[in-house]
Scaffold this motif. Structure first.
Motif, mmCIF file in Angstrom:
data_model
loop_
_atom_site.group_PDB
_atom_site.id
_atom_site.type_symbol
_atom_site.label_atom_id
_atom_site.label_comp_id
_atom_site.label_asym_id
_atom_site.label_seq_id
_atom_site.Cartn_x
_atom_site.Cartn_y
_atom_site.Cartn_z
ATOM 1 N N THR A 108 0.848 -1.194 0.000
ATOM 2 C CA THR A 108 0.000 0.000 0.000
ATOM 3 C C THR A 108 0.880 1.240 0.000
ATOM 4 O O THR A 108 2.018 1.208 0.466
ATOM 5 N N TRP A 109 0.338 2.308 -0.541
ATOM 6 C CA TRP A 109 0.960 3.626 -0.492
ATOM 7 C C TRP A 109 0.074 4.499 0.367
ATOM 8 O O TRP A 109 -1.140 4.586 0.130
ATOM 9 N N LYS A 110 0.666 5.158 1.366
ATOM 10 C CA LYS A 110 -0.101 6.017 2.253
ATOM 11 C C LYS A 110 0.188 7.478 1.920
ATOM 12 O O LYS A 110 1.332 7.842 1.656
ATOM 13 N N PRO A 111 -0.839 8.322 1.943
ATOM 14 C CA PRO A 111 -0.622 9.741 1.672
ATOM 15 C C PRO A 111 0.082 10.404 2.845
ATOM 16 O O PRO A 111 0.023 9.908 3.971
ATOM 17 N N ASN A 112 0.738 11.521 2.579
ATOM 18 C CA ASN A 112 1.428 12.274 3.623
ATOM 19 C C ASN A 112 0.396 13.168 4.308
ATOM 20 O O ASN A 112 0.106 14.268 3.868
ATOM 21 N N ILE A 113 -0.173 12.657 5.400
ATOM 22 C CA ILE A 113 -1.229 13.357 6.127
ATOM 23 C C ILE A 113 -0.625 14.079 7.326
ATOM 24 O O ILE A 113 0.134 13.490 8.088
ATOM 25 N N GLN A 114 -0.959 15.355 7.473
ATOM 26 C CA GLN A 114 -0.494 16.162 8.603
ATOM 27 C C GLN A 114 -1.706 16.634 9.396
ATOM 28 O O GLN A 114 -2.730 16.979 8.816
ATOM 29 N N ARG A 115 -1.582 16.624 10.722
ATOM 30 C CA ARG A 115 -2.644 17.139 11.585
ATOM 31 C C ARG A 115 -2.294 18.586 11.905
ATOM 32 O O ARG A 115 -1.318 18.860 12.595
ATOM 33 N N VAL A 116 -3.076 19.529 11.367
ATOM 34 C CA VAL A 116 -2.752 20.951 11.496
ATOM 35 C C VAL A 116 -3.951 21.726 12.033
ATOM 36 O O VAL A 116 -5.099 21.294 11.908
ATOM 37 N N LYS A 117 -3.649 22.868 12.651
ATOM 38 C CA LYS A 117 -4.701 23.808 13.032
ATOM 39 C C LYS A 117 -5.024 24.658 11.819
ATOM 40 O O LYS A 117 -4.131 25.223 11.205
ATOM 41 N N ALA A 118 -6.305 24.732 11.479
ATOM 42 C CA ALA A 118 -6.699 25.472 10.281
ATOM 43 C C ALA A 118 -7.995 26.221 10.534
ATOM 44 O O ALA A 118 -8.773 25.864 11.416
ATOM 45 N N LEU A 119 -8.205 27.261 9.735
ATOM 46 C CA LEU A 119 -9.456 28.002 9.794
ATOM 47 C C LEU A 119 -10.499 27.271 8.965
ATOM 48 O O LEU A 119 -10.353 27.133 7.747
#
Length: 63
Positions: A28-39
């Motif tokens: 499997t290939w996993k996406p580069n997911i980031q947990r960020v604070k966003a508006l």
């Protein structure tokens, strides 16, 4: 952490490892997911976003 972008829906994709002798195994290939604070709709929230959406400006990071 979930491996799904909350903006574009990008998730895991699957395929095969192929060796020089043409043996195939699943991977499997996993996406580069980031947990960020966003508006999000005027509120600051933590969201799981892929780096492609961050770079392209689809979401505005909170400071």
């Amino acid at each position: 952490m979930a491996n799904v972008c909350e903006i574009c829906g990008k998730g895991e994709s699957s395929g095969m490892n192929v060796s020089h002798s043409n043996l195939k195994t699943k991977r499997t290939w996993k996406p580069n997911i980031q947990r960020v604070k966003a508006l999000v709709q005027g509120e600051i929230k933590r969201v799981n976003v892929c780096t492609r959406c961050l770079r392209s400006g689809k979401i505005q990071r909170a400071v």
